[in-house]
Write an enzyme that holds these catalytic residues in place. Structure first.
Site, PDB file in Angstrom:
ATOM      1  N   SER A  99      -5.751  -6.290  -2.261  1.00 55.69           N
ATOM      2  CA  SER A  99      -7.103  -5.795  -2.561  1.00 55.69           C
ATOM      3  C   SER A  99      -7.090  -4.338  -2.988  1.00 55.69           C
ATOM      4  O   SER A  99      -7.983  -3.877  -3.674  1.00 55.69           O
ATOM      5  CB  SER A  99      -8.023  -5.974  -1.343  1.00 55.69           C
ATOM      6  OG  SER A  99      -7.517  -5.251  -0.231  1.00 55.69           O
ATOM      7  N   ASN A 105      -2.914  14.062   7.655  1.00 56.79           N
ATOM      8  CA  ASN A 105      -3.294  13.846   6.249  1.00 56.79           C
ATOM      9  C   ASN A 105      -2.072  13.589   5.359  1.00 56.79           C
ATOM     10  O   ASN A 105      -1.454  14.544   4.876  1.00 56.79           O
ATOM     11  CB  ASN A 105      -4.075  15.057   5.732  1.00 56.79           C
ATOM     12  CG  ASN A 105      -5.466  15.126   6.317  1.00 56.79           C
ATOM     13  OD1 ASN A 105      -5.635  15.138   7.534  1.00 56.79           O
ATOM     14  ND2 ASN A 105      -6.479  15.146   5.481  1.00 56.79           N
ATOM     15  N   ASN A 147      -9.878  11.827  -1.655  1.00 50.19           N
ATOM     16  CA  ASN A 147      -9.042  12.794  -0.935  1.00 50.19           C
ATOM     17  C   ASN A 147      -8.579  13.935  -1.837  1.00 50.19           C
ATOM     18  O   ASN A 147      -8.514  13.805  -3.055  1.00 50.19           O
ATOM     19  CB  ASN A 147      -7.830  12.088  -0.313  1.00 50.19           C
ATOM     20  CG  ASN A 147      -8.253  11.033   0.690  1.00 50.19           C
ATOM     21  OD1 ASN A 147      -7.986   9.857   0.510  1.00 50.19           O
ATOM     22  ND2 ASN A 147      -8.954  11.445   1.725  1.00 50.19           N
ATOM     23  N   SER A 201      -5.559   6.947  13.093  1.00 50.88           N
ATOM     24  CA  SER A 201      -5.877   8.130  12.300  1.00 50.88           C
ATOM     25  C   SER A 201      -6.391   9.247  13.195  1.00 50.88           C
ATOM     26  O   SER A 201      -7.033   8.989  14.225  1.00 50.88           O
ATOM     27  CB  SER A 201      -6.960   7.736  11.295  1.00 50.88           C
ATOM     28  OG  SER A 201      -7.519   8.873  10.719  1.00 50.88           O
ATOM     29  N   ALA A 202      -6.171  10.464  12.742  1.00 49.92           N
ATOM     30  CA  ALA A 202      -6.731  11.622  13.449  1.00 49.92           C
ATOM     31  C   ALA A 202      -8.247  11.581  13.448  1.00 49.92           C
ATOM     32  O   ALA A 202      -8.885  12.313  14.211  1.00 49.92           O
ATOM     33  CB  ALA A 202      -6.242  12.905  12.779  1.00 49.92           C
ATOM     34  N   LYS A 253     -11.011   2.297  13.393  1.00 56.05           N
ATOM     35  CA  LYS A 253      -9.742   2.761  13.987  1.00 56.05           C
ATOM     36  C   LYS A 253      -9.908   2.947  15.492  1.00 56.05           C
ATOM     37  O   LYS A 253      -9.061   2.534  16.289  1.00 56.05           O
ATOM     38  CB  LYS A 253      -9.304   4.079  13.331  1.00 56.05           C
ATOM     39  CG  LYS A 253      -8.930   3.952  11.870  1.00 56.05           C
ATOM     40  CD  LYS A 253      -7.668   3.127  11.712  1.00 56.05           C
ATOM     41  CE  LYS A 253      -7.375   2.780  10.275  1.00 56.05           C
ATOM     42  NZ  LYS A 253      -6.346   1.765  10.101  1.00 56.05           N
ATOM     43  N   GLY A 287       0.818  -1.215   0.000  1.00 56.32           N
ATOM     44  CA  GLY A 287       0.000   0.000   0.000  1.00 56.32           C
ATOM     45  C   GLY A 287       0.852   1.265   0.000  1.00 56.32           C
ATOM     46  O   GLY A 287       2.090   1.220   0.047  1.00 56.32           O
ATOM     47  N   TYR A 329      -2.196   9.176  12.323  1.00 53.66           N
ATOM     48  CA  TYR A 329      -1.728   9.967  11.183  1.00 53.66           C
ATOM     49  C   TYR A 329      -2.692  11.117  10.943  1.00 53.66           C
ATOM     50  O   TYR A 329      -3.908  10.939  11.017  1.00 53.66           O
ATOM     51  CB  TYR A 329      -1.715   9.155   9.885  1.00 53.66           C
ATOM     52  CG  TYR A 329      -1.011   7.825   9.898  1.00 53.66           C
ATOM     53  CD1 TYR A 329       0.020   7.519  10.783  1.00 53.66           C
ATOM     54  CD2 TYR A 329      -1.375   6.856   8.956  1.00 53.66           C
ATOM     55  CE1 TYR A 329       0.649   6.286  10.744  1.00 53.66           C
ATOM     56  CE2 TYR A 329      -0.745   5.629   8.906  1.00 53.66           C
ATOM     57  CZ  TYR A 329       0.255   5.342   9.812  1.00 53.66           C
ATOM     58  OH  TYR A 329       0.870   4.121   9.760  1.00 53.66           O
ATOM     59  N   TYR A 381     -15.524   3.502   8.900  1.00 52.31           N
ATOM     60  CA  TYR A 381     -14.055   3.428   8.812  1.00 52.31           C
ATOM     61  C   TYR A 381     -13.421   4.014  10.075  1.00 52.31           C
ATOM     62  O   TYR A 381     -12.551   3.405  10.699  1.00 52.31           O
ATOM     63  CB  TYR A 381     -13.550   4.180   7.559  1.00 52.31           C
ATOM     64  CG  TYR A 381     -12.072   4.474   7.627  1.00 52.31           C
ATOM     65  CD1 TYR A 381     -11.141   3.458   7.441  1.00 52.31           C
ATOM     66  CD2 TYR A 381     -11.606   5.762   7.924  1.00 52.31           C
ATOM     67  CE1 TYR A 381      -9.772   3.723   7.545  1.00 52.31           C
ATOM     68  CE2 TYR A 381     -10.253   6.025   8.022  1.00 52.31           C
ATOM     69  CZ  TYR A 381      -9.336   5.003   7.833  1.00 52.31           C
ATOM     70  OH  TYR A 381      -7.994   5.267   7.947  1.00 52.31           O
TER      71      TYR A 381
END
Ligand code: NAD
Ligand code: UFG
Length: 334
Positions: free
Chosen positions: A34, A179, A199, A124-125, A153, A10, A177, A149
């Site tokens: 995927s 962005n 995004n 993630s933030a 997290k 990824g 993280y 999603y």
């Protein structure tokens, strides 16, 4: 160290593998492909001269994982694998909970069985929801996520805390993280989204190369300096380096720790458009449209804990990010 990387092919993992290899670590990569392609493994070799070991395995597949890891000494796992499309998670919540949470639980069980109790997790933030304050410190309360999603997290973080509470011999680093944008300066690896980008930066680069006519700016009536959304954009190579530093916390037997990986600077959508235009000399036509449901006004990190405890700080500027994003896109027009 021998590092197991899930989601190895990824966007963020591939850049992290490059930095880990530069620091002398040995990589065992797994991915179910995927949302990425096997050719990333050759591209990493092109950059570093070393081909990472790679196995096509799904983290939900207990037997497959055990087979891939049998007889290997793993010092730490960096767990990137997951589905990440916010909109898709709203229409396919069960698939997201199953893949991200189910996959993480299976991975944790297999790691325990092979004797690796060290893990770094890609959070993630988004777990801060609409943040109680900015800049966001790690002790800012977690918030209400606006999509499945984000909840995956937030819930995985809770699972990791509970795992550590039950078995304090685990060392766990949760990296939140902000962005990530940009690409390796070679333009060999970068972000390659499927379909219409969700995004901002991939959408801008697709407008820049003529694949899309114009950018839609989601709202200019936020309580921000120019009315458009403010985010903490971080160069993916800086983010990758944060993982190398996080290994030190693992070696120091940190218990469980959470770190923000962000620059500490907030930029608006218009700041990003104008910087991209001036750095690359390309006009980005845009239209202001309604706010996107679930978006927040402003989200940027206070990265001082990472600076202090991990000796890590982001060094790339927004100009660097815009240049490297375009460099990758322009070299990979297919
Ligand atoms: P990516 O989609 O490029 O990489 C994720 C990789 O995981 C893909 O290669 C995919 O094929 C693989 N994968 C998915 N499910 C799998 C499974 N069940 N088994 C094995 N492999 C599987 O995404 P990315 O942007 O590199 O993100 C990496 C991680 O960082 C993800 O967990 C993501 O949620 C998190 N994150 C990303 C961002 C962002 O803006 N890119 C922000 C915060 C957190
Ligand atoms: N935006 C536009 N037009 C677009 C895309 C985005 O105006 O076509 C705006 C958004 O409204 C927002 C900003 O650009 O103000 C950034 O949007 P992104 O979709 O690039 O990023 P988000 O902050 O919404 O979310 C991203 C990831 C999440 C992650 C979060 C924090 O998509 O998964 O960063 O790390 F949780």
């Amino acid at each position: 160290m021998n590092i197991l990387i899930t989601g190895a092919t990824g966007y963020i993992a591939s850049h992290t593998i490059v930095e880990l290899q530069k620091n002398g670590h040995h990589i065992i990569g797994i991915d179910n492909l995927s949302n990425s392609s096997i050719d990333v493994i050759n591209k990493i070799e092109q950059i570093t001269g070393t081909k990472p070991d790679f196995y096509q395995v799904d983290i939900c597949d207990y037997d497959g994982l055990k087979l891939a890891l049998a007889g290997k000494k793993i010092d730490c796992c960096i767990h990137f694998a997951g589905l990440k499309a916010v909109g898709e998670s709203v229409s396919k919540p069960l698939e997201y909970y199953d893949n991200n949470i189910g996959g993480t639980i299976t991975l944790l069980k297999v790691l325990r069985e092979v004797g690796c109790l060290n893990i770094i997790f890609s959070s993630s933030a988004t777990v801060y929801g609409s943040p109680a304050f900015v800049p966001i410190t790690e002790d800012c309360p977690k918030g209400i996520c606006t999509n499945p999603y984000g909840w995956t997290k937030s819930m995985i973080e809770q699972i990791l805390f509970d795992t550590h509470k039950a078995s304090p011999e685990w060392n766990i680093v949760i990296l939140r993280y902000f962005n990530p944008i940009g690409a390796h300066e070679s333009g060999i690896i970068g972000e390659r989204p499927n379909g219409i980008p969700n995004n901002l930066m991939p959408y801008i680069t697709q407008v820049a190369c003529g694949k899309r006519e114009k950018l839609f700016v989601y709202g200019n009536d936020y309580d921000t300096p120019d009315g458009t959304g403010v985010r903490d954009y971080i160069h993916v190579v800086d983010l990758a380096c944060g993982h190398v530093k996080a290994l030190k916390a693992i070696c120091d037997k940190c218990g469980i720790e959470v770190f923000n990986l962000g620059t500490g600077h907030g930029y608006s959508v218009l700041d990003v458009i104008h910087t991209f235009e001036s750095v690359n000399g390309i006009k980005i036509p845009y239209e202001i449209v309604a706010r996107r449901p679930g978006d927040i006004a402003s989200c940027y990190a206070d990265p001082s804990k990472s600076q202090k405890m991990l000796d890590w700080r982001a060094t790339h500027t927004l100009q660097d990010m815009c240049r490297d994003s375009w460099n990758y896109q322009s070299k990979n027009l297919d």
